[in-house]
Design a protein around this motif. Structure first.
Motif, PDB file in Angstrom:
ATOM      1  N   UNK A  46       0.826  -1.269   0.007  1.00  0.00           N
ATOM      2  CA  UNK A  46       0.089   0.044   0.189  1.00  0.00           C
ATOM      3  C   UNK A  46       1.052   1.192   0.053  1.00  0.00           C
ATOM      4  N   UNK A  47       0.566   2.392  -0.898  1.00  0.00           N
ATOM      5  CA  UNK A  47       1.293   3.648  -0.857  1.00  0.00           C
ATOM      6  C   UNK A  47       0.676   4.554   0.272  1.00  0.00           C
ATOM      7  N   UNK A  48       1.403   4.758   0.993  1.00  0.00           N
ATOM      8  CA  UNK A  48       0.883   5.878   2.185  1.00  0.00           C
ATOM      9  C   UNK A  48       1.432   7.221   2.114  1.00  0.00           C
ATOM     10  N   UNK A  49       1.861   7.573   0.888  1.00  0.00           N
ATOM     11  CA  UNK A  49       2.457   8.880   0.973  1.00  0.00           C
ATOM     12  C   UNK A  49       1.415   9.984   0.381  1.00  0.00           C
ATOM     13  N   UNK A  50       0.229   9.511   0.194  1.00  0.00           N
ATOM     14  CA  UNK A  50      -0.708  10.448  -0.257  1.00  0.00           C
ATOM     15  C   UNK A  50      -0.810  10.883  -1.570  1.00  0.00           C
ATOM     16  N   UNK A  51      -0.107   9.654  -2.269  1.00  0.00           N
ATOM     17  CA  UNK A  51      -0.076   9.885  -3.989  1.00  0.00           C
ATOM     18  C   UNK A  51      -1.262   9.276  -4.583  1.00  0.00           C
ATOM     19  N   UNK A  52      -2.104   8.273  -4.082  1.00  0.00           N
ATOM     20  CA  UNK A  52      -3.027   7.328  -4.327  1.00  0.00           C
ATOM     21  C   UNK A  52      -3.701   6.970  -3.192  1.00  0.00           C
ATOM     22  N   UNK A  53      -4.993   6.346  -3.489  1.00  0.00           N
ATOM     23  CA  UNK A  53      -5.785   5.766  -2.500  1.00  0.00           C
ATOM     24  C   UNK A  53      -4.896   4.545  -1.795  1.00  0.00           C
TER      25      UNK A  53
END
Length: 743
Positions: A46-53
């Motif tokens: 999961x991407x948690x840097x705010x670039x995608x859901x």
């Protein structure tokens, strides 16, 4: 600290050890642990840097489920809308003995410019997460704060962490028709759902509970539906998992989505409306691995009336708005029975609430706690401008609101510092006197009921406290306010009073307190032989009112069950018995004669037995104090953090406005006289019918000036002018450079 903000997420920690975390990006709940065991699935990729859901957790779907279809306005929006890919704000956090709560907010000003163009509606979302020892609850409220209606979907896209997807089944959906998005067809569900491949199904109008038991293992998940009509079941299985960059190839085996929402059809929300959704309650079962999930229902769309949109109007524009209850020359019914409280409050805040003087009172940044119609509390609110305050009032449409302390840091910015650095520094010295505290001595009413007879207790309290504050402490700026139902509030706004610490406030309360002891204690007053000058002055007021209160309005000496309340206070059993026999022999004797007999009996007993002087000499005086002296709620006064209902609220039980009471008029005040909203509507209609105005009339009155509320607001304005004068004088004396109150 129950709720801590760590850069991009809020951490909720319960004393039991349970915890949760919510990313501000998307307000996505990404963890919930009970007994140190994770209950929510989040992909390792999961991407948690705010670039995608965020892939996993509980993303919030709004205002569209999936991809919108033309010609609907949501067609151009991103998949599942913009709520899960927008930066939310942590609005408030709180805790009590059982729960830790965090509340997050998103409105049209916070979404991207692109999404704002694609979905041009003014809205506000408030998302509440409440953590307890073995449960976690969520609630989403959707507000339409604009002048155009809109449609929306909403869903909690919940990823549950499970032992093995091949060893779970979904029970409770048998017999329900569903849209199989994999096969692009509608299917009738027969039996339980077993995961053998990709599942992407939307079940509409689900009536029963849904279980997710773990096959061959103890435990599972149970979803209790409270009214939200749709359930989505999803697992990407092998093919879809491999195609998602933010999802591990084998992670489909550890998760299943069972999601409650409203997605089969759109919800229509009118301008000014609100939809409150108790979306999901997740209960942990102590048995290993088992949880219970309760998915809630929309608590009903609140249809507002078709008022002109006033959300962004300033005071001058507000004055120019046409009377919303008039159609030509014909008044619209004011619904004298009360009607929808939501509508009543909206009308009141938009047309009668005295925003300008009220905000001038709050100009020293007093904290506000909003209480919404669903009993949700929004605490630590403060406002820099009148417009900001007015807009929030109209947007939230609170059932009531309370005022608290001034802090060393703006309350809305408290999350930027350590909790220990957020310190209350000032608040008005306040008193709260509730008629229920007189229930043991009043006979005309009980509980929340009041009448003009028992209201005299409030008159005595106002007179005694007002003089004490002025003569003994030198305070000048004292505002008395009817609570709207069964009591009075006192606000002492002198700068010196506002800066009192808790110990100093307690000392003032102790100075005033005379009535001591609970309901089980008979005699609650034992004063010294020689009264303090303040009590001597109070005794003069008591003597003015005692006879009418005790002899007439409360008829304490007219009935045996009532006069026993006085006789039991006499410590000498012989005197008590003699008086009782005499009163029982002549029960219809005038109360004044009975009281004279009591005085004479005590006097004779002292004359015959001088040793009894100490116990009996001042007993009649103490009885008079016990039956008339103010009864204070000391906790309200002694704690600077304590909230108190604001003046000019509409009491949620009676519908009456909490109006100021001039001390010089306290004897004539009738608790049934403050106006209700329907009454104000009627008065406004009557005024406009007899006072026509032209469109170019630049001196047009505000709506509250056309009603009986006018005298109360103008008295409040006079109070503010006195306070302003003192503030300016103090600043001149101190040479302070900070700005003064601007009236």
């Amino acid at each position: 600290m129950p709720v801590s903000l760590q850069s991009n997420k809020a951490i909720l920690t319960h004393p039991s050890g349970a915890s949760a975390e919510v990313y501000l990006y998307g307000a996505t709940l990404t963890s919930w642990k009970v007994a140190n065991k994770e209950r929510i699935f989040v992909s390792e990729k999961a991407i948690l840097d705010g670039s995608k859901a965020i892939r996993g957790g509980i993303p919030l779907v709004f205002p569209v489920f999936g991809k919108g279809k033309a010609p609907h306005v949501t067609a151009a929006l991103p998949q599942h809308g913009f709520a899960r890919i927008s930066q939310w704000k942590l609005l408030i956090s709180s805790d009590d003995a059982n729960t830790v709560t965090a509340e997050f907010g998103l409105d049209h000003t916070l979404i991207s410019e692109e999404n704002r163009k694609l979905w041009p509606f003014d809205f506000s979302l408030v998302y509440t997460v409440k953590l307890a020892a073995e449960t976690i609850e969520t609630k989403l409220r959707v507000h339409n704060v604009g002048d155009k209606s809109f449609d929306f979907n909403t869903l909690l896209h919940t990823y549950f962490l499970i032992p093995d997807a091949s060893k779970v089944k979904v029970v409770g959906l048998s017999g329900v028709d569903y849209v199989d998005k994999v096969l692009a067809t509608t299917v009738h569900q027969e039996g339980d759902i077993v995961l053998e491949g990709e599942v992407d199904s939307v079940y509409a109008n689900v009536k029963s509970d849904v279980q997710i038991p773990y096959v061959a293992e103890e435990g599972g998940v149970q979803v209790h539906l409270k009214g939200l009509s749709d359930v989505v079941v999803w697992n990407p299985w092998v093919g879809k998992a491999a195609a998602m960059a933010d999802f591990g190839n084998d992670e489909f085996r550890k998760m299943i989505c069972v999601e409650a929402g409203q997605v089969a059809e759109f919800i229509a929300l009118a301008a000014g409306g609100q939809a409150a959704m108790s979306d999901m309650d997740i209960d942990h079962d102590p048995r290993e691995g088992q949880r219970t999930v309760e998915a809630g229902q929309p608590e009903g769309q609140i249809e507002k009336d078709d008022l002109d949109h006033l959300f962004d109007l300033d005071d001058s524009e507000l004055d120019k708005v046409d009377n919303p209850w008039m159609t030509g020359a014909k008044p619209i019914s004011s619904n004298a029975d009360g009607g929808d409280i939501h509508q009543q409050l909206m009308l009141y805040y938009r047309h009668f609430f005295p925003f300008k003087p009220f905000f001038q009172w709050l100009n020293y940044d007093s904290k506000i706690c909003w209480t919404l119609m669903d009993e949700t509390f929004i605490r630590f609110q403060s406002y820099r401008t009148l417009e900001e305050f007015k807009n929030d009032m109209i947007r939230l449409n609170p059932a009531k609101f309370d005022l608290g302390a001034i802090y060393n840091i703006r309350p809305k910015d408290r999350h930027m510092v350590r909790p220990a650095a957020f310190i209350p520094v000032a608040k008005e010295m306040v008193f709260d006197i509730d008629m229920t505290d007189y229930d043991e001595i009043r006979t005309c009413c009980k509980g929340a009921d009041v009448c003009n007879k028992c209201w005299e207790f409030m008159t005595v309290a106002m007179k005694i406290i007002d003089v004490a504050m002025k003569d003994d402490f030198g305070f000048k700026h004292i505002l008395w306010v009817y609570s709207g139902r069964r009591g009075i509030h006192c606000w002492i706004a002198d700068e010196r009073a506002r800066k009192l610490n808790n110990d100093q406030r307690k000392a003032i309360v102790s100075y005033l307190e005379v009535i001591k002891g609970g309901t089980q204690q008979g005699r609650k007053v034992k004063l010294p032989n020689t009264l303090h000058p303040s009590l001597s002055r109070s005794f003069e007021t008591i003597q003015e009112h005692f006879r009418n209160l005790v002899f007439e309005s409360q008829e304490i000496l007219s009935e045996p069950e009532n006069w026993e309340k006085i006789l039991t206070l006499i410590p000498d059993e012989g005197v008590q018995a003699r008086i009782r026999r005499s009163w029982e022999d002549s029960p219809n004797r005038a109360p004044s004669l009975k009281w004279t007999e009591l005085l004479d009996s005590i006097g004779n007993e002292i004359a015959q037995h001088s040793a009894k002087r100490q116990a009996l000499e001042h007993l009649p005086r103490d009885i008079m104090f016990q039956f008339t002296y103010p009864r204070l709620d000391d906790k309200v006064s002694t704690n600077i953090n304590h909230l108190l209902k604001s003046p000019f609220c509409v009491h949620p039980k009676t519908g009456r406005v909490c109006v100021p009471i001039p001390i010089e008029d306290c004897e004539d005040f009738d608790p049934s006289s403050p106006p209700t909203v329907p009454q104000l509507v009627q008065e406004l209609n009557q005024y406009d019918a007899t006072h026509p105005t032209s469109d170019d009339d630049s001196n047009r009155l505000q709506d509250w000036q056309k009603t009986s509320l006018r005298k109360h607001v103008e008295y409040f304005e006079r109070f503010l002018k006195g306070l302003s004068h003192e503030t300016r004088e103090n600043k001149l004396k101190d040479g302070a450079s900070s700005k003064s109150l601007d009236f």
